[in-house]
Design a protein around this motif. Structure first.
Motif, PDB file in Angstrom:
ATOM      1  N   ALA A  44      41.536  41.259  40.033  1.00  0.00           N
ATOM      2  CA  ALA A  44      40.294  41.918  39.607  1.00  0.00           C
ATOM      3  C   ALA A  44      39.506  42.499  40.779  1.00  0.00           C
ATOM      4  O   ALA A  44      39.047  43.650  40.726  1.00  0.00           O
ATOM      5  CB  ALA A  44      39.426  40.940  38.818  1.00  0.00           C
ATOM      6  N   GLU A  45      39.328  41.732  41.819  1.00  0.00           N
ATOM      7  CA  GLU A  45      38.543  42.198  42.953  1.00  0.00           C
ATOM      8  C   GLU A  45      39.212  43.396  43.625  1.00  0.00           C
ATOM      9  O   GLU A  45      38.544  44.387  43.961  1.00  0.00           O
ATOM     10  CB  GLU A  45      38.351  41.058  43.956  1.00  0.00           C
ATOM     11  N   ALA A  46      40.517  43.364  43.774  1.00  0.00           N
ATOM     12  CA  ALA A  46      41.250  44.478  44.388  1.00  0.00           C
ATOM     13  C   ALA A  46      41.151  45.752  43.547  1.00  0.00           C
ATOM     14  O   ALA A  46      41.224  46.862  44.092  1.00  0.00           O
ATOM     15  CB  ALA A  46      42.716  44.096  44.595  1.00  0.00           C
ATOM     16  N   ARG A  47      40.966  45.598  42.238  1.00  0.00           N
ATOM     17  CA  ARG A  47      40.802  46.760  41.359  1.00  0.00           C
ATOM     18  C   ARG A  47      39.374  47.317  41.400  1.00  0.00           C
ATOM     19  O   ARG A  47      39.074  48.306  40.758  1.00  0.00           O
ATOM     20  CB  ARG A  47      41.178  46.399  39.915  1.00  0.00           C
ATOM     21  N   GLY A  48      38.474  46.640  42.110  1.00  0.00           N
ATOM     22  CA  GLY A  48      37.103  47.124  42.240  1.00  0.00           C
ATOM     23  C   GLY A  48      36.099  46.461  41.335  1.00  0.00           C
ATOM     24  O   GLY A  48      34.919  46.834  41.340  1.00  0.00           O
ATOM     25  N   LEU A  49      36.527  45.494  40.548  1.00  0.00           N
ATOM     26  CA  LEU A  49      35.577  44.815  39.668  1.00  0.00           C
ATOM     27  C   LEU A  49      34.567  44.020  40.495  1.00  0.00           C
ATOM     28  O   LEU A  49      34.884  43.503  41.565  1.00  0.00           O
ATOM     29  CB  LEU A  49      36.300  43.875  38.701  1.00  0.00           C
ATOM     30  N   LYS A  50      33.338  43.939  39.973  1.00  0.00           N
ATOM     31  CA  LYS A  50      32.271  43.166  40.607  1.00  0.00           C
ATOM     32  C   LYS A  50      31.914  41.935  39.784  1.00  0.00           C
ATOM     33  O   LYS A  50      31.399  40.965  40.316  1.00  0.00           O
ATOM     34  CB  LYS A  50      31.012  44.027  40.770  1.00  0.00           C
ATOM     35  N   VAL A  51      32.150  42.002  38.475  1.00  0.00           N
ATOM     36  CA  VAL A  51      31.795  40.932  37.539  1.00  0.00           C
ATOM     37  C   VAL A  51      32.811  40.950  36.399  1.00  0.00           C
ATOM     38  O   VAL A  51      33.285  42.012  35.998  1.00  0.00           O
ATOM     39  CB  VAL A  51      30.383  41.159  36.936  1.00  0.00           C
ATOM     40  N   ILE A  52      33.093  39.774  35.851  1.00  0.00           N
ATOM     41  CA  ILE A  52      33.965  39.679  34.676  1.00  0.00           C
ATOM     42  C   ILE A  52      33.188  38.999  33.557  1.00  0.00           C
ATOM     43  O   ILE A  52      32.548  37.970  33.772  1.00  0.00           O
ATOM     44  CB  ILE A  52      35.250  38.892  34.977  1.00  0.00           C
ATOM     45  N   ILE A  53      33.235  39.587  32.380  1.00  0.00           N
ATOM     46  CA  ILE A  53      32.675  38.996  31.167  1.00  0.00           C
ATOM     47  C   ILE A  53      33.861  38.545  30.315  1.00  0.00           C
ATOM     48  O   ILE A  53      34.747  39.346  30.029  1.00  0.00           O
ATOM     49  CB  ILE A  53      31.829  40.017  30.379  1.00  0.00           C
ATOM     50  N   ALA A  54      33.869  37.282  29.940  1.00  0.00           N
ATOM     51  CA  ALA A  54      34.978  36.761  29.147  1.00  0.00           C
ATOM     52  C   ALA A  54      34.447  36.134  27.865  1.00  0.00           C
ATOM     53  O   ALA A  54      33.603  35.243  27.900  1.00  0.00           O
ATOM     54  CB  ALA A  54      35.764  35.718  29.942  1.00  0.00           C
TER      55      ALA A  54
END
Length: 171
Positions: free
Chosen positions: A53-63
């Motif tokens: 996720a971080e490598a894809r540029g995400l800053k936050v994950i909502i699950a």
């Protein structure tokens, strides 16, 4: 543009609820990606999603997850990104089991939680996290808060104008 928020659904049955998060992120101009993965039925996919996720540029994950609600915690175990859990109202306990599962994480694996079915607040919380380093998002959040305050003032003025009975009759 690169997604900043990842939205992960434990099941496609969570999609109607999570549409509230999607709408709020759209309103705030925040790019997102959305995927279906299961902590139990697709554990390798879930772990890989979190690890990359971080490598894809995400800053936050909502699950979002109902019942045992392990999805947010499993994701949090595989990333250092902030994870926001949305307990889904479902099953015999109407989401209370999901809420407890999300908030009872072991030390070292934090997961933030919003209310049961709180998808809209999850998106706002994600935006607030992003706003710590993005002034455009910060300005949009300030505007959102101002709009909310104006709505309250308008309702109060209407209540004072109409009185309780008429206000409720027109609601």
């Amino acid at each position: 543009m690169t997604a900043q928020v990842g939205i992960v659904l434990g099941s496609d049955s969570d999609l109607p609820l999570m549409q509230d998060a999607v709408k709020m992120l759209d309103k705030l101009g925040i790019n997102y990606e959305i995927t279906i993965s299961s902590a139990h039925r697709a554990p390798d996919k879930t772990a890989a999603y979190a690890r990359t996720a971080e490598a894809r540029g995400l800053k936050v994950i909502i699950a979002a997850a109902g019942l045992a609600a392990h999805l947010p915690g499993v994701i949090a175990a595989h990333t250092i990104l902030p994870v926001i859990g949305v307990p889904v109202k479902s099953g015999a306990l109407n989401g209370v089991d999901a809420l407890y599962a999300i908030v009872q994480m072991p030390p070292g694996i934090p997961v933030a939680s919003v209310a049961i079915n709180g998808a809209k607040n999850a998106a706002i919380l994600a935006a607030q996290i992003i706003a710590t380093t993005d002034n455009l998002v910060r300005e949009k959040l300030l505007q959102l808060k101002e709009d909310l305050a104006r709505e309250v003032e308008a309702r109060d003025a209407r209540l004072k104008e109409l009185g309780v009975a008429e206000y409720l009759a027109q609601k």
